[in-house]
Design an enzyme around this catalytic site. Structure first.
Site, PDB file in Angstrom:
ATOM      1  N   LYS A  41      40.003  37.521  13.259  1.00 50.20           N
ATOM      2  CA  LYS A  41      40.108  36.553  12.168  1.00 50.20           C
ATOM      3  C   LYS A  41      38.715  35.991  11.843  1.00 50.20           C
ATOM      4  O   LYS A  41      37.773  36.145  12.619  1.00 50.20           O
ATOM      5  CB  LYS A  41      41.066  35.428  12.551  1.00 50.20           C
ATOM      6  CG  LYS A  41      40.622  34.596  13.756  1.00 50.20           C
ATOM      7  CD  LYS A  41      41.605  33.478  14.051  1.00 50.20           C
ATOM      8  CE  LYS A  41      41.100  32.619  15.211  1.00 50.20           C
ATOM      9  NZ  LYS A  41      41.949  31.453  15.457  1.00 50.20           N
ATOM     10  N   TYR A  43      11.132  18.560   3.488  1.00 58.77           N
ATOM     11  CA  TYR A  43      11.745  17.541   2.655  1.00 58.77           C
ATOM     12  C   TYR A  43      11.710  16.167   3.330  1.00 58.77           C
ATOM     13  O   TYR A  43      11.940  16.051   4.546  1.00 58.77           O
ATOM     14  CB  TYR A  43      13.198  17.896   2.362  1.00 58.77           C
ATOM     15  CG  TYR A  43      13.379  18.962   1.309  1.00 58.77           C
ATOM     16  CD1 TYR A  43      12.889  18.796   0.027  1.00 58.77           C
ATOM     17  CD2 TYR A  43      14.075  20.133   1.600  1.00 58.77           C
ATOM     18  CE1 TYR A  43      13.066  19.760  -0.950  1.00 58.77           C
ATOM     19  CE2 TYR A  43      14.260  21.124   0.637  1.00 58.77           C
ATOM     20  CZ  TYR A  43      13.754  20.926  -0.636  1.00 58.77           C
ATOM     21  OH  TYR A  43      13.925  21.889  -1.593  1.00 58.77           O
TER      22      TYR A  43
END
Length: 833
Positions: A501, A727
């Site tokens: 999965k 940043y």
């Protein structure tokens, strides 16, 4: 060629049945890899996990008529087969190949050691292929099974053999010595790899030295002190014989006196010059590598060539031409929705067969293409060689062949006669590249298989889908190894369900499922129906359980033969109605019980009503009853886990008692398989353990790393002290720093909370911290402590040297989250060692 009559005599086996005396020349151990039925002997091996005698009927139906068995079959079922009965089929395999080896009086080089065996073998092949017709181990076939398959390849036309041998526990090398019986021994080095089965490193060395019991010469490096001591003792005990039969020792060293004394190693940007003294004569070689492993491997090869009497001029010339060795088969995404298997460094019949087996495993495309160069140094006539290749391609169902080289081109008629094979031929790689049309390759799996001189890496560049340089490598061989480690601790008869999965925990859906299907696991599990549909479209035929079946997906579940988890009375009734409308009966379902996780599942109070519904209908057939453990990895929660197991036994027992047919039960996840063996029941669900991660330290030691995420440096800058990076200008260096910008960011799945020094990556073997805030597509590293950093250098994000668990710890999360978070834009490369 061998036959049942002669083979039974030297194996001292009982000829149970003989119907004619057909000869065989191929050994078949795996029914999935049958190529030449008429000339094969099937030897079914027996292990703790699997008894291959169950495949006798399958291979007989495919045309095999020779069998060496350790269990007496029902002979009436096989009226046209020869059966030799032996005590142990593995021992019979070894004895058969040891007998085969005795028929040859040629030089045989046997190689063992902790590292470098395959490289030394392949480099010796490159260095000596002009002088000898060489047979060698395919890839790294060096085990109790790989060695016999390698030595069995010896043919009368060969005049030199090169085989490698590896062991994992005491007593194994005795078998391999009888099979290889090397005349020239090479002990590459000794290290900590594969130490688990030995008391200490000295025992491991002595076990490996057994390979050279009958050798004429032993070549090794004296700089491994324990190895040197063990070799001297070994030589005194078994190497000194009467007359001229005494074993010769050829040693080399960088540090002390030896037969070949290394006096200087001078590394330049892309090459290394090695100076030495041999028999009081100075000599040197130059190799196109600078890493320490390559230097050591090259010196071993140098000593072998000196022993074989090669001139220094020849040695120098050929050392300069040494090339990289492909240690693995790589599966990559290609242009126009193609898959590309890269095996572009060598071409011989043995490795071609291995590559075609790997190609046959890949079922995501119906069309299979082989781009093949001339096969060099086969020892066969071109006519017989390419007839065998054509037969092999035909049996493997190859639909397209691109032949490159004058040799294969001269024999193109044998390929053109195959009705199901479309073929084209070019005299050279250059000619192919000039005429290359990308539109001719669509929705197919392409195997690129070529001898090194053809430079097929140029073809790979054209076929490979372009992507940015952040790559997630998935080792399919490591997945197989990990699955086998769990299988080894399962109780007899316990089935295994593979969890694929969430894009197989980020590792890829079809590719992992295909590997598990090839390994013979019993079930697959996905989270949602669309994942299962994707696997079905790609050719996966195993039963697939869907854990979160949404009502909107019921139609797809029925259309693609998926098996839903039924976790509530409401879902039961909804899916029953869908099955009734579709006109189906006895449709497979799986019942989910809630035993304490309190996520999905029937509670204890629901069981009477559930049983009543089951008994009143004929639409469903319950394949399994299962539940989820909440904390199986946590020793402090063992009492709770035990309580869950008891409740599951009680609830599932009520349902099974009401049904009139057998139903599987499963509750154990990866951690529970080893920590709670009493909860294995009829089947277990293997998830993250398959990918090399287990919270149980004892189990973790047995697992191999599967996934390696790496990227490259885009730019390197020098900044002064106090200059901000990234940043928000939140990170500043306290002193002048070297900053490397790398091609990975949070859009690729690297956790944003690992910025500002919290996370680290590995560059040139050293950990370097993240500098500044992580951006969407890039991040910066402080690489001030690492010398000679260049643009384009590779950076390890996680892998064997920097475990994923460590990254998860730094990020205050779990490995699952990081694995499943790797973006789809990150290129996946699958490889098989």
């Amino acid at each position: 060629m061998y036959n049942a009559d002669s083979t039974s005599k030297f194996l001292k086996g009982e000829l149970l049945q003989q119907t004619g005396n057909p000869e065989f020349e191929h050994i078949l151990l795996d029914s999935r890899k049958l190529n030449f039925a008429e000339t094969s002997v099937f030897i079914p091996l027996v292990s703790n996990r699997r008894n291959a005698h169950q495949f006798i009927d399958e291979v007989y139906q495919k045309g095999v008529s020779n069998f060496i068995v350790s269990e007496t079959p029902d002979l009436s079922k096989y009226p046209e087969a020869n059966f030799i009965l032996v005590k142990d089929t593995m021992q019979a395999l070894h004895a058969l190949v040891a007998h085969h080896r005795q028929q040859f009086q040629i030089p045989v080089i046997g190689i063992t050691g902790s590292n470098g065996k395959t490289i030394v073998k392949e480099w010796l092949y490159q260095l000596l292929e002009k002088d000898y017709n060489i047979v060698r181990s395919p890839k790294s076939y060096n085990s109790q099974i790989g060695v016999p398959l390698s030595v069995w390849q010896m043919k009368p036309e060969n005049d030199l053999a090169i085989f490698e041998a590896g062991i994992s526990q005491p007593g194994e090398m005795v078998n391999l010595e009888k099979i290889i019986r090397p005349t020239i021994g090479v002990f590459t080095n000794i290290g900590e790899a594969h130490n688990e089965g030995f008391l200490n490193i000295r025992q491991k060395i002595n076990e490996k030295l057994v390979l050279f019991m009958k050798s004429d010469v032993l070549i090794y490096c004296k700089d491994y002190l324990v190895l040197n001591e063990c070799v001297n003792t070994f030589h005194n005990q078994v190497g000194k014989k009467e007359g001229d039969n005494s074993m010769q020792i050829l040693s080399w060293s960088r540090k002390t006196e030896a037969d070949i004394r290394i006096i200087n190693i001078d590394k330049e940007e892309n090459s290394t010059r090695i100076d030495a003294m041999f028999k009081e004569e100075p000599m040197h070689i130059t190799i196109p590598f600078v890493d320490e492993g390559s230097i050591e491997n090259a010196i071993h090869c140098w000593v072998v060539m000196l022993y074989l009497g090669k001139s220094q001029e020849v040695i120098q010339e050929r050392m300069l031409g040494l090339g990289n060795i492909a240690m693995r088969l790589e599966l990559k995404q290609g242009i126009n929705n193609c898959s590309v298997i890269n095996d572009s460094y060598n071409s011989d019949l043995g490795s071609l067969t291995i590559a075609l087996d790997f190609l046959q495993q890949q079922r995501q495309h119906l069309l299979k293409t082989v781009i093949l160069s001339d096969i060099l140094q086969s020892g066969k006539s071109e006519a017989s060689l390419y007839e065998e290749v054509a037969d092999l391609l035909d049996k493997k169902g190859i639909q397209k062949l691109v032949g490159i080289g004058k040799g294969i081109g001269r024999e193109k008629r044998v390929f053109q006669q195959l009705p199901n094979l479309k073929s084209a031929f070019y005299n050279s790689t250059e000619e192919f590249l000039q005429e290359f049309n990308p539109q001719e390759y669509n929705n197919e799996t392409i195997l690129v298989k070529g001898a090194r001189v053809f430079e097929f890496e140029r073809i790979i560049k054209l076929l490979e889908q372009k992507a940015h340089q952040t790559i997630l490598e998935i080792n399919l061989g490591a997945i197989s190894h990990n699955v086998q480690q769990y299988q080894a601790i399962l109780k007899p008869g316990t089935k295994l369900m593979g969890m694929v999965k969430a894009f197989s925990y980020g590792s890829g859906s079809y590719e992992i499922a295909s590997q598990l299907q090839f390994m013979g696991v019993d079930y697959l599990t996905v989270a949602y129906a669309d994942e299962g549909v994707e696997l079905r479209r790609a050719g996966i035929t195993l039963p697939i359980m869907v854990m979160n079946p949404e009502p909107s997906s019921f139609d797809a579940i029925l259309q693609w033969n998926l098996e839903p988890e039924i976790y509530s009375l409401h879902v039961f009734q909804l899916f029953e109605e869908e099955v009734r409308i579709a006109g189906k009966t006895q449709y497979p379902i799986h019942l989910k019980l809630d035993t304490g996780m309190h996520r999905l599942g029937f509670e204890k109070k629901d069981i009477p009503r559930l049983i009543k519904l089951l008994m009143e209908q004929d639409y469903f057939h319950v394949k399994s009853i299962f539940s989820h453990l909440a904390a199986s990895e946590d020793p402090f929660m063992d009492a709770f886990t035990k309580k869950q197991g008891e409740l599951f036994t009680e609830m599932s027992g009520e349902i099974r008692k009401a049904l009139c047919y057998p139903v599987l039960r499963h509750i154990a996840n990866s951690a529970a398989i080893s920590r709670h063996p009493d909860l294995q029941f009829d089947m277990v669900r293997l998830g993250i353990g398959m990918y090399g991660i287990d919270g149980n330290p004892e189990m973790q030691e047995k697992l191999q790393n599967v996934s390696t995420l790496k990227t490259t440096i885009a730019q390197v800058k020098k900044i002064p002290a106090g200059e901000p990076v990234g940043y928000g200008a939140k990170w500043k260096s306290k002193k002048p720093a070297t900053i490397a910008t790398v091609r990975i960011g949070y859009a690729d799945g690297y956790p944003r909370n690992l910025g500002n020094g919290k996370g680290k990556m590995m560059l040139h073997g050293q950990l370097v911290p993240v500098a500044g805030v992580i951006a969407m597509d890039m991040l910066m590293l402080d690489v001030s402590a690492v010398p000679n950093v260049q643009e384009g250098d590779e950076v390890l994000v996680f892998g064997a040297a920097l475990p994923l668990q460590q990254l998860a710890t730094w990020g205050d999360t779990i490995p699952y989250e990081i694995m499943t978070g790797i973006s789809q834009r990150v290129k996946r490369v699958y490889f098989q060692e």
